[in-house]
Design a protein around this motif. Structure first.
Motif, mmCIF file in Angstrom:
data_model
loop_
_atom_site.group_PDB
_atom_site.id
_atom_site.type_symbol
_atom_site.label_atom_id
_atom_site.label_comp_id
_atom_site.label_asym_id
_atom_site.label_seq_id
_atom_site.Cartn_x
_atom_site.Cartn_y
_atom_site.Cartn_z
ATOM 1 N N MET A 8 15.127 -0.581 10.160
ATOM 2 C CA MET A 8 14.366 -0.138 9.023
ATOM 3 C C MET A 8 13.415 -1.232 8.558
ATOM 4 N N ILE A 9 13.887 -2.470 8.580
ATOM 5 C CA ILE A 9 13.029 -3.579 8.166
ATOM 6 C C ILE A 9 11.843 -3.699 9.114
ATOM 7 N N ALA A 10 12.082 -3.569 10.417
ATOM 8 C CA ALA A 10 10.979 -3.614 11.386
ATOM 9 C C ALA A 10 10.007 -2.471 11.133
ATOM 10 N N SER A 11 10.527 -1.320 10.797
ATOM 11 C CA SER A 11 9.671 -0.167 10.518
ATOM 12 C C SER A 11 8.809 -0.419 9.286
ATOM 13 N N LEU A 12 9.412 -0.956 8.256
ATOM 14 C CA LEU A 12 8.658 -1.243 7.031
ATOM 15 C C LEU A 12 7.648 -2.359 7.248
ATOM 16 N N ALA A 13 7.994 -3.307 8.116
ATOM 17 C CA ALA A 13 7.128 -4.467 8.322
ATOM 18 C C ALA A 13 5.815 -4.116 9.014
ATOM 19 N N VAL A 14 5.719 -2.955 9.646
ATOM 20 C CA VAL A 14 4.459 -2.583 10.286
ATOM 21 C C VAL A 14 3.522 -1.848 9.330
ATOM 22 N N LEU A 15 4.002 -1.543 8.134
ATOM 23 C CA LEU A 15 3.169 -0.826 7.162
ATOM 24 C C LEU A 15 2.206 -1.778 6.464
ATOM 25 N N GLU A 16 1.031 -1.279 6.167
ATOM 26 C CA GLU A 16 0.043 -2.053 5.415
ATOM 27 C C GLU A 16 -0.006 -1.551 3.981
ATOM 28 N N GLN A 17 -0.236 -2.471 3.055
ATOM 29 C CA GLN A 17 -0.422 -2.138 1.651
ATOM 30 C C GLN A 17 -1.849 -2.510 1.280
ATOM 31 N N PRO A 18 -2.791 -1.552 1.377
ATOM 32 C CA PRO A 18 -4.183 -1.858 1.028
ATOM 33 C C PRO A 18 -4.294 -2.286 -0.436
ATOM 34 N N GLU A 19 -5.165 -3.256 -0.693
ATOM 35 C CA GLU A 19 -5.327 -3.754 -2.050
ATOM 36 C C GLU A 19 -5.833 -2.673 -3.002
ATOM 37 N N ASP A 20 -6.673 -1.791 -2.492
ATOM 38 C CA ASP A 20 -7.256 -0.780 -3.365
ATOM 39 C C ASP A 20 -6.712 0.619 -3.099
ATOM 40 N N GLY A 21 -5.654 0.723 -2.317
ATOM 41 C CA GLY A 21 -5.093 2.032 -1.978
ATOM 42 C C GLY A 21 -3.870 2.354 -2.811
ATOM 43 N N PRO A 22 -3.261 3.493 -2.527
ATOM 44 C CA PRO A 22 -2.039 3.870 -3.250
ATOM 45 C C PRO A 22 -0.903 2.909 -2.917
ATOM 46 N N ASP A 23 0.018 2.735 -3.835
ATOM 47 C CA ASP A 23 1.133 1.818 -3.644
ATOM 48 C C ASP A 23 2.143 2.429 -2.681
ATOM 49 N N VAL A 24 2.241 1.849 -1.498
ATOM 50 C CA VAL A 24 3.111 2.358 -0.445
ATOM 51 C C VAL A 24 4.574 2.268 -0.875
ATOM 52 N N SER A 25 4.963 1.161 -1.498
ATOM 53 C CA SER A 25 6.352 0.988 -1.933
ATOM 54 C C SER A 25 6.766 2.088 -2.898
ATOM 55 N N THR A 26 5.933 2.362 -3.883
ATOM 56 C CA THR A 26 6.254 3.390 -4.879
ATOM 57 C C THR A 26 6.452 4.737 -4.206
ATOM 58 N N ARG A 27 5.577 5.044 -3.254
ATOM 59 C CA ARG A 27 5.689 6.331 -2.558
ATOM 60 C C ARG A 27 6.998 6.407 -1.776
ATOM 61 N N LEU A 28 7.312 5.355 -1.023
ATOM 62 C CA LEU A 28 8.531 5.366 -0.218
ATOM 63 C C LEU A 28 9.794 5.359 -1.079
ATOM 64 N N LEU A 29 9.734 4.699 -2.216
ATOM 65 C CA LEU A 29 10.889 4.682 -3.110
ATOM 66 C C LEU A 29 11.225 6.079 -3.627
#
Length: 143
Positions: free
Chosen positions: A1-22
């Motif tokens: 799961m950590i490897a899977s999360l580590a390939v995700l990008e969090q764009p500075e001006d995009g939606p918050d990926v963490s919030t969505r996944l949470l």
């Protein structure tokens, strides 16, 4: 799961990926991880065999409730601890400099176990410096 999360990008001006996944349920997270790896194979097919041990658990067609709840719990803990703050950069150079697994393995192993096998985490910058100092007269490019 950590490897899977580590390939995700969090764009500075995009939606918050963490919030969505949470907000994902355990079932949604498993579906997300399966889709993520399927997409990764299309983009980087040479990694399919190399990463098989990392994502082989996703190949089970019928994951147990306990397994899905574990996926959910680990994902929640990693995101709340700020994993994407460290690994989510859109800059490939910054992403390549992150060593999440060494820290993760160090944290998961007890102090007693680390002492027993004499293994301790050395930050990559310190290891590079020690190698340069040790091999300063013998090192050649590519070694």
């Amino acid at each position: 799961m950590i490897a899977s999360l580590a390939v995700l990008e969090q764009p500075e001006d995009g939606p918050d990926v963490s919030t969505r996944l949470l907000g994902f349920s355990p079932e949604q997270l498993v579906t997300h991880y399966r889709s993520l790896w399927a997409l990764l194979w299309l983009i980087r097919p040479e990694l399919a065999d190399w990463a098989r041990p990392v994502r082989s658990w996703l190949e089970q067609s019928d994951l147990s409730r306990e397994r899905m709840d574990s996926v959910h719990a680990v994902t929640q803990a990693a995101l709340k601890a700020g994993l994407l703050d460290v690994t989510g950069s859109v800059d490939p150079y910054r992403r390549s400099r992150v060593d999440v697994f060494s820290v993760l393995l160090t944290e998961l192993r007890s102090v007693g176990a680390s002492r027993a096998i004499g293994e301790f985490h050395t930050p990559p910058d310190a290891a590079d410096l020690m190698a340069r100092l040790t091999l300063q007269d013998e090192s050649r490019p590519g070694q």
